[in-house]
Motif scaffolding. Structure first.
Motif, PDB file in Angstrom:
ATOM      1  N   LYS A  75      47.583  -5.736  23.251  1.00 55.99           N
ATOM      2  CA  LYS A  75      47.550  -6.413  24.556  1.00 55.99           C
ATOM      3  C   LYS A  75      46.876  -5.535  25.605  1.00 55.99           C
ATOM      4  CE  LYS A  75      51.600  -9.354  24.058  1.00 55.99           C
ATOM      5  NZ  LYS A  75      52.935  -9.658  24.580  1.00 55.99           N
ATOM      6  N   MET A  76      47.113  -4.222  25.537  1.00 54.65           N
ATOM      7  CA  MET A  76      46.469  -3.312  26.478  1.00 54.65           C
ATOM      8  C   MET A  76      44.958  -3.296  26.266  1.00 54.65           C
ATOM      9  SD  MET A  76      45.670   0.519  26.826  1.00 54.65           S
ATOM     10  CE  MET A  76      45.803   0.664  25.118  1.00 54.65           C
ATOM     11  N   LEU A  77      44.522  -3.275  25.012  1.00 57.98           N
ATOM     12  CA  LEU A  77      43.077  -3.322  24.729  1.00 57.98           C
ATOM     13  C   LEU A  77      42.467  -4.621  25.250  1.00 57.98           C
ATOM     14  CD1 LEU A  77      42.958  -1.904  21.099  1.00 57.98           C
ATOM     15  CD2 LEU A  77      42.027  -0.843  23.154  1.00 57.98           C
ATOM     16  N   LYS A  78      43.149  -5.705  25.054  1.00 54.55           N
ATOM     17  CA  LYS A  78      42.660  -7.012  25.518  1.00 54.55           C
ATOM     18  C   LYS A  78      42.539  -7.037  27.039  1.00 54.55           C
ATOM     19  CE  LYS A  78      43.681 -11.903  25.093  1.00 54.55           C
ATOM     20  NZ  LYS A  78      44.634 -12.895  24.633  1.00 54.55           N
ATOM     21  N   ARG A  79      43.522  -6.481  27.731  1.00 53.34           N
ATOM     22  CA  ARG A  79      43.444  -6.430  29.196  1.00 53.34           C
ATOM     23  C   ARG A  79      42.309  -5.534  29.648  1.00 53.34           C
ATOM     24  NH1 ARG A  79      49.085  -6.286  28.934  1.00 53.34           N
ATOM     25  NH2 ARG A  79      49.057  -4.014  29.003  1.00 53.34           N
ATOM     26  N   ARG A  80      42.086  -4.458  28.931  1.00 53.48           N
ATOM     27  CA  ARG A  80      41.029  -3.517  29.300  1.00 53.48           C
ATOM     28  C   ARG A  80      39.647  -4.157  29.170  1.00 53.48           C
ATOM     29  NH1 ARG A  80      41.281   2.065  26.309  1.00 53.48           N
ATOM     30  NH2 ARG A  80      43.379   2.134  27.156  1.00 53.48           N
ATOM     31  N   MET A  81      39.510  -5.099  28.249  1.00 54.12           N
ATOM     32  CA  MET A  81      38.206  -5.759  28.065  1.00 54.12           C
ATOM     33  C   MET A  81      37.976  -6.850  29.106  1.00 54.12           C
ATOM     34  SD  MET A  81      37.798  -5.746  23.903  1.00 54.12           S
ATOM     35  CE  MET A  81      38.367  -7.372  23.750  1.00 54.12           C
ATOM     36  N   LEU A  82      38.968  -7.186  29.875  1.00 54.05           N
ATOM     37  CA  LEU A  82      38.876  -8.145  30.979  1.00 54.05           C
ATOM     38  C   LEU A  82      38.314  -9.501  30.567  1.00 54.05           C
ATOM     39  CD1 LEU A  82      37.543  -5.724  33.717  1.00 54.05           C
ATOM     40  CD2 LEU A  82      39.863  -6.570  33.474  1.00 54.05           C
ATOM     41  N   GLY A  83      38.633  -9.944  29.349  1.00 54.39           N
ATOM     42  CA  GLY A  83      38.215 -11.271  28.908  1.00 54.39           C
ATOM     43  C   GLY A  83      36.729 -11.395  28.639  1.00 54.39           C
ATOM     44  N   ARG A  84      35.998 -10.290  28.504  1.00 56.64           N
ATOM     45  CA  ARG A  84      34.548 -10.352  28.324  1.00 56.64           C
ATOM     46  C   ARG A  84      34.135 -10.579  26.890  1.00 56.64           C
ATOM     47  NH1 ARG A  84      33.849  -5.112  31.840  1.00 56.64           N
ATOM     48  NH2 ARG A  84      35.089  -4.403  30.101  1.00 56.64           N
ATOM     49  N   GLY A 133      35.155 -11.847  22.651  1.00 62.32           N
ATOM     50  CA  GLY A 133      35.985 -12.741  21.861  1.00 62.32           C
ATOM     51  C   GLY A 133      36.866 -11.985  20.888  1.00 62.32           C
ATOM     52  N   LEU A 134      37.384 -12.732  19.936  1.00 65.59           N
ATOM     53  CA  LEU A 134      38.310 -12.202  18.958  1.00 65.59           C
ATOM     54  C   LEU A 134      37.649 -11.157  18.057  1.00 65.59           C
ATOM     55  CD1 LEU A 134      41.167 -12.384  17.860  1.00 65.59           C
ATOM     56  CD2 LEU A 134      40.401 -14.193  16.337  1.00 65.59           C
ATOM     57  N   ALA A 135      36.361 -11.320  17.767  1.00 71.05           N
ATOM     58  CA  ALA A 135      35.680 -10.379  16.858  1.00 71.05           C
ATOM     59  C   ALA A 135      35.667  -8.966  17.449  1.00 71.05           C
ATOM     60  CB  ALA A 135      34.259 -10.858  16.579  1.00 71.05           C
ATOM     61  N   LEU A 136      35.292  -8.843  18.720  1.00 65.29           N
ATOM     62  CA  LEU A 136      35.258  -7.518  19.341  1.00 65.29           C
ATOM     63  C   LEU A 136      36.664  -6.942  19.497  1.00 65.29           C
ATOM     64  CD1 LEU A 136      33.604  -5.272  20.588  1.00 65.29           C
ATOM     65  CD2 LEU A 136      33.738  -6.454  22.773  1.00 65.29           C
ATOM     66  N   LEU A 137      37.618  -7.778  19.831  1.00 71.30           N
ATOM     67  CA  LEU A 137      39.008  -7.316  19.957  1.00 71.30           C
ATOM     68  C   LEU A 137      39.509  -6.781  18.603  1.00 71.30           C
ATOM     69  CD1 LEU A 137      41.625  -6.979  21.572  1.00 71.30           C
ATOM     70  CD2 LEU A 137      42.206  -9.312  20.920  1.00 71.30           C
TER      71      LEU A 137
END
Length: 179
Positions: free
Chosen positions: A156-165, A167-171
């Motif tokens: 969840k922290m990584l996802k927030r850090r990416m600021l929604g920029r 998709g699932l592949a990069l996450l």
């Protein structure tokens, strides 16, 4: 004559005029002396009562960590308020169940909570009853899901850090590379 003396006389005189018809037989000088003593005597110092947050902190802390003054104040509060005394007893019992991994005592604790007239604790007991087996297992078994929760939290922290920029592949790629 000082201004304070001038103000005191009419008040004493008025008071004397009011209490004579009620049966007072003394003179105005005696009323004035009585009022003077009351005005000049030091007022008793009363301590402010502790705030609800402070009392809650005292109840939630381990009794051995309280200072002697805090223990004395908490004891006085508990003797004057039976509901707060019952709440403190339940909180302390629940704390020993939690810290001692004594889940087998939980049903007895919930029954004791239901016998007291504390609606907020009844709500807590009803919530624990919905998942009673899971709560008892969590309080008695040595296993927990802490590692899994930690990983979910990191993702969840990584996802927030990416600021929604992305998709699932990069996450997925970032989550796997950060292990």
């Amino acid at each position: 004559m000082p201004p304070s003396r001038r103000r005191a006389r009419p008040n004493a005189w008025r008071l004397w005029e009011e209490i004579v018809p009620l049966g007072y037989q003394g003179n105005c000088q005696r009323v004035r002396a009585y009022l003077h003593d009351k005005r000049t005597s030091p007022q008793p110092v009363t301590a402010r009562p502790p705030s609800p947050r402070t009392v809650a902190g005292w109840i939630l802390r381990h009794p051995e960590t309280l200072t002697e003054a805090e223990q004395h104040q908490l004891k006085a509060i508990r003797t004057n308020c039976p509901e707060l005394d019952a709440l403190a007893r339940h909180v302390r019992t629940f704390a020993t169940v939690l810290t001692g991994c004594q889940g087998e005592r939980l049903p007895d604790l919930l029954d004791a909570v239901r016998q007291d007239d504390l609606p907020s604790l009844h709500t807590l007991a009803a919530g624990i009853d919905r998942d009673r087996d899971a709560v008892i297992a969590g309080l008695t078994l040595p296993w927990n899901s802490g590692v899994i929760e930690g990983r979910v939290n990191r993702i969840k922290m990584l996802k927030r850090r990416m600021l929604g920029r992305a998709g699932l592949a990069l996450l997925r790629k970032r989550a796997l590379l950060s292990l």
